[in-house]
Design a protein around this motif. Structure first.
Motif, mmCIF file in Angstrom:
data_model
loop_
_atom_site.group_PDB
_atom_site.id
_atom_site.type_symbol
_atom_site.label_atom_id
_atom_site.label_comp_id
_atom_site.label_asym_id
_atom_site.label_seq_id
_atom_site.Cartn_x
_atom_site.Cartn_y
_atom_site.Cartn_z
ATOM 1 N N ASN A 178 0.953 -1.218 0.238
ATOM 2 C CA ASN A 178 -0.056 -0.083 -0.017
ATOM 3 C C ASN A 178 0.886 1.141 0.123
ATOM 4 O OD1 ASN A 178 -1.749 -1.937 1.745
ATOM 5 N ND2 ASN A 178 -3.051 -0.779 0.620
ATOM 6 N N ARG A 195 -1.008 -4.401 -3.807
ATOM 7 C CA ARG A 195 -1.689 -3.607 -2.794
ATOM 8 C C ARG A 195 -1.783 -1.956 -3.022
ATOM 9 N NH1 ARG A 195 -3.729 -6.480 1.399
ATOM 10 N NH2 ARG A 195 -3.095 -8.630 1.431
ATOM 11 N N GLU A 218 -4.702 -0.515 -5.027
ATOM 12 C CA GLU A 218 -5.254 0.612 -4.587
ATOM 13 C C GLU A 218 -5.700 1.508 -6.036
ATOM 14 O OE1 GLU A 218 -2.788 2.263 -0.828
ATOM 15 O OE2 GLU A 218 -1.918 2.821 -2.984
#
Length: 255
Positions: A178, A195, A218
């Protein structure tokens, strides 16, 4: 001893590939622009809140006057984004950027060259690159020269890192966390979990594809067309997928 010899430099100045969002203006309406951008920020605040964006005026029939451009810039600010410059255009755009005290961002030249005589109403859908996180580690980029193969990145890409494969494909043998970004002018292959964000065809190659072993992204984008995920669809989460463009629509399907 000369004071200049033991004084610490005030700063370092470096240039690198930077992810910027591009706001392509299709009609001169500051209120409508603000409303549309506010909708985007509400839909994905982690992506677009305080995003650094470039204003692209190249698809308007006539370049707006300074006052109108100032209103458009204020609309972007009011929506929660941060305008940092104007996209490359004509000599008139360059003069406008100088008068407004804004830099001219030439990165978007290839992808956003206006079609001769094409009215704004039929311009292609906006191609927006995502904005970077507020703070990044040094960008890992390798310039291409001649006929070269894909760029490989072994291991994970940590949050805050950005990997850019210039003029080639990118292969990542690890997870993309992320807040991390992987970008390539060609295809992207991720043999691990995605991610963060993956952007293929960064210089406008609409035939580029993204392949992911474990999809939890994302954002994914190809040639500027993007999809943001607040929640991954159940049939795609954790699956092996491929992403491609069908016209101006970004498609995602299980492998």
């Amino acid at each position: 001893m000369n004071a200049s010899m033991d004084a610490t430099d005030a700063c370092d100045l470096r240039f690198g590939q930077v992810g910027l969002a591009c706001v392509r203006v299709r009609r001169v309406d500051a209120a409508a622009l603000c409303d549309e951008l506010e909708r985007r920020v509400r839909a994905a605040p982690q992506m677009f809140a305080r995003a650094a964006v470039v204003l692209d005026l190249s698809h308007l029939l006539d370049l707006p006057d300074d006052g109108t451009v100032d209103a458009l810039l204020e609309a972007v600010r009011s929506a929660g984004m941060l305008p940092v410059g104007l996209a490359y255009g004509t000599s008139e755009t360059e003069a406008l950027a100088k008068r407004m005290g804004l830099p001219l961002i030439a990165k978007f030249r290839a992808a956003y060259e206006p079609a001769t005589g094409a009215p704004a109403a039929v311009a292609p859908a906006p191609r927006s690159e995502p904005a970077p996180a507020p703070t990044r580690e040094p960008i890992l980029a390798a310039p291409a020269s001649g006929n070269v193969g894909a760029q490989h990145h072994a291991g994970s890409v940590r949050s805050g890192q950005q990997i850019y494969a210039r003029d080639r494909d990118l292969i990542v043998t690890g997870a993309v966390a992320n807040g991390a970004e992987v970008i390539a002018d060609g295809n992207i292959h991720i043999y691990g979990g995605l991610r963060g964000r993956a952007m293929a065809g960064a210089q406008g190659d609409e035939k580029a594809r993204i392949y992911v072993s474990d999809f939890r992204a994302e954002l994914v984008a190809i040639a500027g067309q993007y999809r943001v995920f607040e929640q991954i669809p159940g049939d795609l989460e954790g699956q092996s997928v491929q992403c491609w463009l069908d016209g101006e629509k970004l498609m995602i399907a299980r492998l």
